[in-house]
Design a protein around this motif. Structure first.
Motif, PDB file in Angstrom:
ATOM      1  N   GLU A 240       0.816  -1.210   0.000  1.00  0.00           N
ATOM      2  CA  GLU A 240       0.000   0.000   0.000  1.00  0.00           C
ATOM      3  C   GLU A 240       0.853   1.264   0.000  1.00  0.00           C
ATOM      4  OE1 GLU A 240      -2.662  -0.321   3.295  1.00  0.00           O
ATOM      5  OE2 GLU A 240      -3.723  -2.045   2.461  1.00  0.00           O
ATOM      6  N   GLY A 241       2.164   1.109  -0.073  1.00  0.00           N
ATOM      7  CA  GLY A 241       3.046   2.262  -0.174  1.00  0.00           C
ATOM      8  C   GLY A 241       3.569   2.809   1.130  1.00  0.00           C
ATOM      9  N   HIS A 242       3.274   2.148   2.265  1.00  0.00           N
ATOM     10  CA  HIS A 242       3.869   2.574   3.530  1.00  0.00           C
ATOM     11  C   HIS A 242       5.340   2.176   3.547  1.00  0.00           C
ATOM     12  CE1 HIS A 242      -0.455   1.702   4.430  1.00  0.00           C
ATOM     13  NE2 HIS A 242      -0.371   2.961   4.847  1.00  0.00           N
ATOM     14  N   ILE A 243       6.148   2.957   4.237  1.00  0.00           N
ATOM     15  CA  ILE A 243       7.587   2.731   4.308  1.00  0.00           C
ATOM     16  C   ILE A 243       7.929   2.166   5.683  1.00  0.00           C
ATOM     17  CG2 ILE A 243       9.861   3.822   4.175  1.00  0.00           C
ATOM     18  CD1 ILE A 243       8.319   6.110   2.585  1.00  0.00           C
ATOM     19  N   TRP A 244       8.624   1.051   5.706  1.00  0.00           N
ATOM     20  CA  TRP A 244       9.066   0.418   6.951  1.00  0.00           C
ATOM     21  C   TRP A 244      10.586   0.513   6.996  1.00  0.00           C
ATOM     22  CZ3 TRP A 244       5.421  -2.461  10.105  1.00  0.00           C
ATOM     23  CH2 TRP A 244       4.123  -2.478   9.583  1.00  0.00           C
ATOM     24  N   THR A 245      11.100   1.260   7.965  1.00  0.00           N
ATOM     25  CA  THR A 245      12.539   1.498   8.019  1.00  0.00           C
ATOM     26  C   THR A 245      13.108   1.161   9.386  1.00  0.00           C
ATOM     27  OG1 THR A 245      14.299   3.150   7.720  1.00  0.00           O
ATOM     28  CG2 THR A 245      12.228   3.942   8.653  1.00  0.00           C
ATOM     29  N   GLY A 246      14.330   0.682   9.389  1.00  0.00           N
ATOM     30  CA  GLY A 246      15.029   0.469  10.637  1.00  0.00           C
ATOM     31  C   GLY A 246      15.438   1.795  11.254  1.00  0.00           C
ATOM     32  N   ALA A 247      15.586   1.807  12.565  1.00  0.00           N
ATOM     33  CA  ALA A 247      16.022   2.982  13.312  1.00  0.00           C
ATOM     34  C   ALA A 247      16.713   2.493  14.581  1.00  0.00           C
ATOM     35  CB  ALA A 247      14.845   3.887  13.640  1.00  0.00           C
ATOM     36  N   ALA A 248      17.202   3.419  15.386  1.00  0.00           N
ATOM     37  CA  ALA A 248      17.951   3.036  16.582  1.00  0.00           C
ATOM     38  C   ALA A 248      17.081   2.349  17.623  1.00  0.00           C
ATOM     39  CB  ALA A 248      18.622   4.260  17.194  1.00  0.00           C
ATOM     40  N   ASP A 249      15.761   2.608  17.593  1.00  0.00           N
ATOM     41  CA  ASP A 249      14.881   2.007  18.591  1.00  0.00           C
ATOM     42  C   ASP A 249      14.004   0.896  18.015  1.00  0.00           C
ATOM     43  OD1 ASP A 249      13.438   3.765  17.037  1.00  0.00           O
ATOM     44  OD2 ASP A 249      12.393   4.741  18.697  1.00  0.00           O
ATOM     45  N   GLY A 250      14.285   0.457  16.792  1.00  0.00           N
ATOM     46  CA  GLY A 250      13.527  -0.633  16.209  1.00  0.00           C
ATOM     47  C   GLY A 250      13.118  -0.362  14.786  1.00  0.00           C
ATOM     48  N   VAL A 251      11.807  -0.421  14.517  1.00  0.00           N
ATOM     49  CA  VAL A 251      11.266  -0.221  13.179  1.00  0.00           C
ATOM     50  C   VAL A 251      10.268   0.922  13.214  1.00  0.00           C
ATOM     51  CG1 VAL A 251       9.943  -1.265  11.294  1.00  0.00           C
ATOM     52  CG2 VAL A 251      11.540  -2.666  12.612  1.00  0.00           C
ATOM     53  N   HIS A 252      10.383   1.845  12.262  1.00  0.00           N
ATOM     54  CA  HIS A 252       9.423   2.937  12.107  1.00  0.00           C
ATOM     55  C   HIS A 252       8.591   2.682  10.856  1.00  0.00           C
ATOM     56  CE1 HIS A 252      11.988   6.099  14.495  1.00  0.00           C
ATOM     57  NE2 HIS A 252      11.894   4.948  15.115  1.00  0.00           N
ATOM     58  N   CYS A 253       7.294   2.939  10.953  1.00  0.00           N
ATOM     59  CA  CYS A 253       6.400   2.829   9.805  1.00  0.00           C
ATOM     60  C   CYS A 253       5.905   4.216   9.436  1.00  0.00           C
ATOM     61  CB  CYS A 253       5.232   1.902  10.128  1.00  0.00           C
ATOM     62  SG  CYS A 253       4.074   1.697   8.754  1.00  0.00           S
ATOM     63  N   LEU A 254       6.096   4.600   8.179  1.00  0.00           N
ATOM     64  CA  LEU A 254       5.722   5.920   7.683  1.00  0.00           C
ATOM     65  C   LEU A 254       4.724   5.777   6.558  1.00  0.00           C
ATOM     66  CD1 LEU A 254       9.428   7.061   7.105  1.00  0.00           C
ATOM     67  CD2 LEU A 254       8.161   7.390   9.223  1.00  0.00           C
ATOM     68  N   ASP A 255       3.909   6.799   6.372  1.00  0.00           N
ATOM     69  CA  ASP A 255       3.091   6.793   5.162  1.00  0.00           C
ATOM     70  C   ASP A 255       3.878   7.434   4.026  1.00  0.00           C
ATOM     71  OD1 ASP A 255       2.878   9.584   5.409  1.00  0.00           O
ATOM     72  OD2 ASP A 255       0.769   9.539   6.013  1.00  0.00           O
ATOM     73  N   ALA A 256       3.291   7.476   2.831  1.00  0.00           N
ATOM     74  CA  ALA A 256       4.025   7.943   1.655  1.00  0.00           C
ATOM     75  C   ALA A 256       4.387   9.412   1.720  1.00  0.00           C
ATOM     76  CB  ALA A 256       3.204   7.666   0.392  1.00  0.00           C
ATOM     77  N   SER A 257       3.746  10.165   2.616  1.00  0.00           N
ATOM     78  CA  SER A 257       4.087  11.585   2.781  1.00  0.00           C
ATOM     79  C   SER A 257       5.191  11.795   3.807  1.00  0.00           C
ATOM     80  CB  SER A 257       2.842  12.374   3.197  1.00  0.00           C
ATOM     81  OG  SER A 257       2.476  12.069   4.542  1.00  0.00           O
ATOM     82  N   GLY A 258       5.639  10.707   4.456  1.00  0.00           N
ATOM     83  CA  GLY A 258       6.694  10.799   5.453  1.00  0.00           C
ATOM     84  C   GLY A 258       6.192  10.924   6.877  1.00  0.00           C
ATOM     85  N   GLU A 259       4.875  10.878   7.081  1.00  0.00           N
ATOM     86  CA  GLU A 259       4.327  10.982   8.426  1.00  0.00           C
ATOM     87  C   GLU A 259       4.551   9.680   9.178  1.00  0.00           C
ATOM     88  OE1 GLU A 259       0.064  11.837  10.725  1.00  0.00           O
ATOM     89  OE2 GLU A 259       0.225  12.059   8.546  1.00  0.00           O
ATOM     90  N   LEU A 260       5.063   9.794  10.398  1.00  0.00           N
ATOM     91  CA  LEU A 260       5.317   8.625  11.233  1.00  0.00           C
ATOM     92  C   LEU A 260       4.000   8.095  11.788  1.00  0.00           C
ATOM     93  CD1 LEU A 260       7.359   6.727  12.634  1.00  0.00           C
ATOM     94  CD2 LEU A 260       7.513   8.422  14.475  1.00  0.00           C
TER      95      LEU A 260
END
Length: 304
Positions: A240-260
């Motif tokens: 669906e175009g959400h972005i799942w990225t690694g970070a220092a505290d685990g995994v962040h999920c963002l929408d396509a506009s960059g909103e966490l």
């Protein structure tokens, strides 16, 4: 180790993405630094780089973890092409390589305009078969992930046409390009900018570019968001175009506009991840010395 991870719900949309009873599974530990996971659905296995140990590991349900290749040219990121072949970034050889179906290696790119590439870091293959990869200095700045060498080119992002061997620069506006991923429709390319490795304040940007109408270049580069704590390294899009990225505290999920939208909080920083499993709804997470998996209620982008 199996345990239920903690979730931080920032936007109500994220609530349906996570499974409250899904356990965080420890699949393997004892690496030095895991990176570049890629799922092989036809073999129901995961390949992942253990960079400082100069090996590629293979994990599958039931069989566990074994060595797929060693030495491995201090490989980092991996992808699969349209014929199912493994495409890899080698720090040691400063090259993008392809593993043919018979197991032999082909160098796809190791020079640009007569100069050696730096240390290809991450790679993605577009539906048209072109290979896009980042080329920062990280892999040749120390001996830990390959061999300390002098760079000949600025940090850049390239597009390779495998059939002709043509290599083109798509953007050089980076201090340290890292992970990259196309949106599901391939109209946008996301690239993480983690800056200069030894800087006191590295860049923490996730950037986005529009792909040109003919699919050969990038336009309108801009900052999508800033990822903290840590920074965005490797990441993937779901269907669906959400972005799942690694970070220092685990995994962040963002929408396509960059909103966490939310976080999956883990005991270790996550350097890279990918979707896999029966329905591509299992996250495989590279967290330092350990490989984890976690089932989620979203499916990874089918291609790449």
């Amino acid at each position: 180790m199996n345990r239920v991870p903690q979730h931080e719900i920032i936007d109500a949309r994220f609530r349906s993405f996570v499974l409250g009873n899904a356990e965080l599974e420890l699949l393997f530990e004892g690496a030095r630094w895991l990176e570049g996971p890629v799922w092989f659905a036809d073999h129901q296995c995961l390949l992942v780089s253990d960079i400082p140990n100069d090996r590629i590991l293979r994990w599958s349900e039931g069989a566990g973890t074994s060595v797929f290749r060693a030495p491995a040219g201090f490989s980092n990121g991996h992808a699969r092409d349209r014929e199912g072949r493994l495409v890899s970034c080698s720090h040691l050889h400063r090259a993008v390589q392809r593993t043919e179906l018979d197991g032999t290696l082909t160098v796809l790119a190791d020079r640009f305009q007569g100069k050696r590439l730096n240390s290809p870091n991450d790679v993605v293959v577009k539906r048209d078969g072109t290979v896009w990869f980042t080329d920062p200095h990280y892999g040749i700045e120390t001996d830990y992930e390959g061999s300390k060498q002098m760079p000949e080119l600025p940090p850049s992002v390239y597009r390779l046409e495998p059939q002709t061997g043509s290599l083109s620069l798509v953007t050089g506006d980076f201090e340290g390009p890292n992970g990259l991923c196309f949106s599901p429709d391939e109209r946008r390319l996301y690239i993480s900018e983690s800056g200069i490795q030894f800087a006191a304040e590295p860049r923490r940007h996730l950037r986005v570019f529009d792909v040109s109408e003919d699919g050969t270049s990038l336009e309108n580069g801009r900052t999508l968001c800033t990822v903290v704590p840590g920074y965005s390294d490797g990441f993937r899009c779901d269907s669906e175009g959400h972005i799942w990225t690694g970070a220092a505290d685990g995994v962040h999920c963002l929408d396509a506009s960059g909103e966490l939208l939310g976080k999956i909080l883990l005991p270790h920083a996550v350097s890279n991840l990918c979707f896999g499993g029966r329905h591509r709804s299992r996250l495989f997470l590279c967290a330092g010395q350990s490989l984890y998996s976690l089932a989620v209620n979203q499916r990874g982008c089918q291609w790449p």
